[in-house]
Scaffold this motif. Structure first.
Motif, PDB file in Angstrom:
ATOM      1  N   UNK A  54      -3.178   8.990   7.027  1.00  0.00           N
ATOM      2  CA  UNK A  54      -4.259   8.061   7.360  1.00  0.00           C
ATOM      3  C   UNK A  54      -5.261   7.952   6.213  1.00  0.00           C
ATOM      4  N   UNK A  55      -5.627   9.086   5.619  1.00  0.00           N
ATOM      5  CA  UNK A  55      -6.548   9.072   4.479  1.00  0.00           C
ATOM      6  C   UNK A  55      -5.962   8.259   3.332  1.00  0.00           C
ATOM      7  N   UNK A  56      -4.691   8.507   3.031  1.00  0.00           N
ATOM      8  CA  UNK A  56      -4.023   7.764   1.955  1.00  0.00           C
ATOM      9  C   UNK A  56      -3.957   6.278   2.276  1.00  0.00           C
ATOM     10  N   UNK A  57      -3.661   5.958   3.533  1.00  0.00           N
ATOM     11  CA  UNK A  57      -3.546   4.562   3.955  1.00  0.00           C
ATOM     12  C   UNK A  57      -4.867   3.827   3.742  1.00  0.00           C
ATOM     13  N   UNK A  58      -5.946   4.407   4.230  1.00  0.00           N
ATOM     14  CA  UNK A  58      -7.269   3.773   4.110  1.00  0.00           C
ATOM     15  C   UNK A  58      -7.671   3.642   2.642  1.00  0.00           C
ATOM     16  N   UNK A  59      -7.464   4.704   1.887  1.00  0.00           N
ATOM     17  CA  UNK A  59      -7.853   4.729   0.482  1.00  0.00           C
ATOM     18  C   UNK A  59      -7.137   3.634  -0.317  1.00  0.00           C
ATOM     19  N   UNK A  60      -5.844   3.525  -0.127  1.00  0.00           N
ATOM     20  CA  UNK A  60      -5.067   2.550  -0.900  1.00  0.00           C
ATOM     21  C   UNK A  60      -5.282   1.122  -0.406  1.00  0.00           C
ATOM     22  N   UNK A  61      -5.562   0.944   0.888  1.00  0.00           N
ATOM     23  CA  UNK A  61      -5.922  -0.385   1.388  1.00  0.00           C
ATOM     24  C   UNK A  61      -7.206  -0.861   0.716  1.00  0.00           C
ATOM     25  N   UNK A  62      -8.170   0.036   0.542  1.00  0.00           N
ATOM     26  CA  UNK A  62      -9.426  -0.314  -0.124  1.00  0.00           C
ATOM     27  C   UNK A  62      -9.183  -0.722  -1.574  1.00  0.00           C
ATOM     28  N   UNK A  63      -8.288  -0.014  -2.262  1.00  0.00           N
ATOM     29  CA  UNK A  63      -7.982  -0.359  -3.657  1.00  0.00           C
ATOM     30  C   UNK A  63      -7.358  -1.752  -3.739  1.00  0.00           C
ATOM     31  N   UNK A  64      -6.361  -2.015  -2.900  1.00  0.00           N
ATOM     32  CA  UNK A  64      -5.691  -3.319  -2.907  1.00  0.00           C
ATOM     33  C   UNK A  64      -6.689  -4.426  -2.568  1.00  0.00           C
ATOM     34  N   UNK A 100      -2.773  -2.054  -8.676  1.00  0.00           N
ATOM     35  CA  UNK A 100      -2.702  -2.589  -7.310  1.00  0.00           C
ATOM     36  C   UNK A 100      -1.325  -2.321  -6.696  1.00  0.00           C
ATOM     37  N   UNK A 101      -0.281  -2.515  -7.492  1.00  0.00           N
ATOM     38  CA  UNK A 101       1.082  -2.278  -6.987  1.00  0.00           C
ATOM     39  C   UNK A 101       1.336  -0.791  -6.744  1.00  0.00           C
ATOM     40  N   UNK A 102       0.737   0.062  -7.576  1.00  0.00           N
ATOM     41  CA  UNK A 102       0.840   1.507  -7.331  1.00  0.00           C
ATOM     42  C   UNK A 102       0.179   1.852  -5.999  1.00  0.00           C
ATOM     43  N   UNK A 103      -0.996   1.270  -5.745  1.00  0.00           N
ATOM     44  CA  UNK A 103      -1.690   1.513  -4.474  1.00  0.00           C
ATOM     45  C   UNK A 103      -0.868   0.993  -3.301  1.00  0.00           C
ATOM     46  N   UNK A 104      -0.231  -0.170  -3.477  1.00  0.00           N
ATOM     47  CA  UNK A 104       0.602  -0.721  -2.413  1.00  0.00           C
ATOM     48  C   UNK A 104       1.816   0.168  -2.145  1.00  0.00           C
ATOM     49  N   UNK A 130      -7.720   4.289 -10.223  1.00  0.00           N
ATOM     50  CA  UNK A 130      -8.492   3.143  -9.725  1.00  0.00           C
ATOM     51  C   UNK A 130      -9.993   3.399  -9.684  1.00  0.00           C
ATOM     52  N   UNK A 131     -10.412   4.454  -8.997  1.00  0.00           N
ATOM     53  CA  UNK A 131     -11.833   4.651  -8.735  1.00  0.00           C
ATOM     54  C   UNK A 131     -12.636   5.044  -9.967  1.00  0.00           C
TER      55      UNK A 131
END
Length: 317
Positions: free
Chosen positions: A50-60, A78-82, A299-300
């Motif tokens: 869940x943490x990874x999901x939220x974090x990478x959704x924010x990046x995308x 962006x593709x890495x985050x996806x 990203x961050x």
């Protein structure tokens, strides 16, 4: 995913006999020898996902929102985050379905569960392969930006980046489908291990070369300011520490999973290897941890992306 010595995860949930969830401790393997088994509780597994999901959704979302971030470098990020998002999401979905089957809250025929398991495995495997590819693409992009700075914008164009992204996704889906279909063939597993080692070597060579160039540049600047020794040593140590952390995290998070695949080929029946096979869920958890760490590294650290992310979060409130 191939789990030596046990049923596929979802199909195993159809058994009426519940499996115990042990903590860190010793478990007996098939020969009666004692081996260390690290269990990852389902709650922790889902929380990491869940943490990874939220974090990478924010990046995308941040990259998609800010047109200033529509460059080749951020396209790869962006593709890495996806990819990391899909890794986490597919593992969360598999864990959730498994828990529902074990609790009897979800009724399904074995054939349906088999098909669902295959689909989830293809998504998981393709997102893992694409994640490794985009890590390599980011390293190549940064290498070109340093060693071919004047020609960078003519070499790495947005159309070329998009074609590279499309090729990576197509190849990842194709090879992951073949992998799931022939996961019990040694040649397929060895190809995956070789691919991981190739990405590791590529990243190590490129980043070490970039570090050497950066140290030379810092040394030249230090000479101009008469602070050669201290400045050069300080920059060199900082750069070496950063490189060690970057490659160390990559190897620590991905290495155990590919060690698992290697041992399936080399010693599928050996007692010591059987002990390692018992920790397969831990290896998957480490990959999800890497999906959490990737945005922090790639990203961050961007001030522009952090600013956009702040705007996204404020607008959502």
């Amino acid at each position: 995913m191939p789990v030596q010595g046990s049923q596929r995860r979802l199909l195993g949930s159809l058994n009426s006999t519940p499996t115990a969830t042990p903590h860190l401790g010793l478990a007996a393997n098939q020969t009666g020898a004692r081996c260390l088994e690290v269990s990852v509780p389902d709650g922790l597994f889902l929380s990491l996902g869940l943490v990874s999901l939220v974090e990478n959704v924010l990046v995308v979302t941040a990259i998609a929102k800010n047109r200033n971030l529509h460059s080749p470098m951020y396209c790869f990020i962006c593709c890495l985050a996806l990819s990391d998002l899909l890794v986490s999401g597919s593992n969360m979905l598999e864990t959730a379905v498994t828990l529902l089957l074990e609790a009897g809250a979800l009724a399904a025929r074995a054939a349906v569960v088999q098909q669902l398991d295959n689909v989830i495995d293809v998504i998981t495997c393709s997102s893992m392969l694409s994640s490794l590819c985009f890590l390599g693409a980011i390293a190549v992009d940064r290498y070109i930006s340093i060693f071919y700075a004047l020609r960078y914008h003519s070499i790495v164009t947005l159309p070329r980046a998009r074609r590279a992204v499309a090729a990576i996704w197509v190849a990842s889906v194709l090879f992951s489908t073949l992998f799931i279909a022939y996961y019990d063939h040694a040649a397929v597993l060895l190809c995956l291990v070789i691919f991981f080692l190739a990405m590791l070597v590529l990243m190590a060579v490129l980043y070490v070369h970039m570090l050497a160039r950066a140290c030379q540049h810092a040394q030249g600047i230090a000479r101009l300011h008469k602070r050669q020794r201290l400045a050069h040593q300080g920059f060199g140590l900082k750069g070496a520490a950063t490189l060690t952390i970057l490659l160390g995290i990559f190897f620590l998070c991905w290495g155990p999973f590919f060690l698992h695949l290697t041992l399936i080929v080399l010693c599928p029946q050996h007692p010591t290897c059987s002990c390692i096979f018992k920790n397969f869920n831990l290896f998957l958890a480490l990959i999800i941890c890497n999906a959490i760490i990737d945005p922090l590294i790639y990203a961050f650290r961007s001030q522009e992306l952090r600013r956009t992310l702040k705007e996204v979060l404020l607008c959502s409130w």
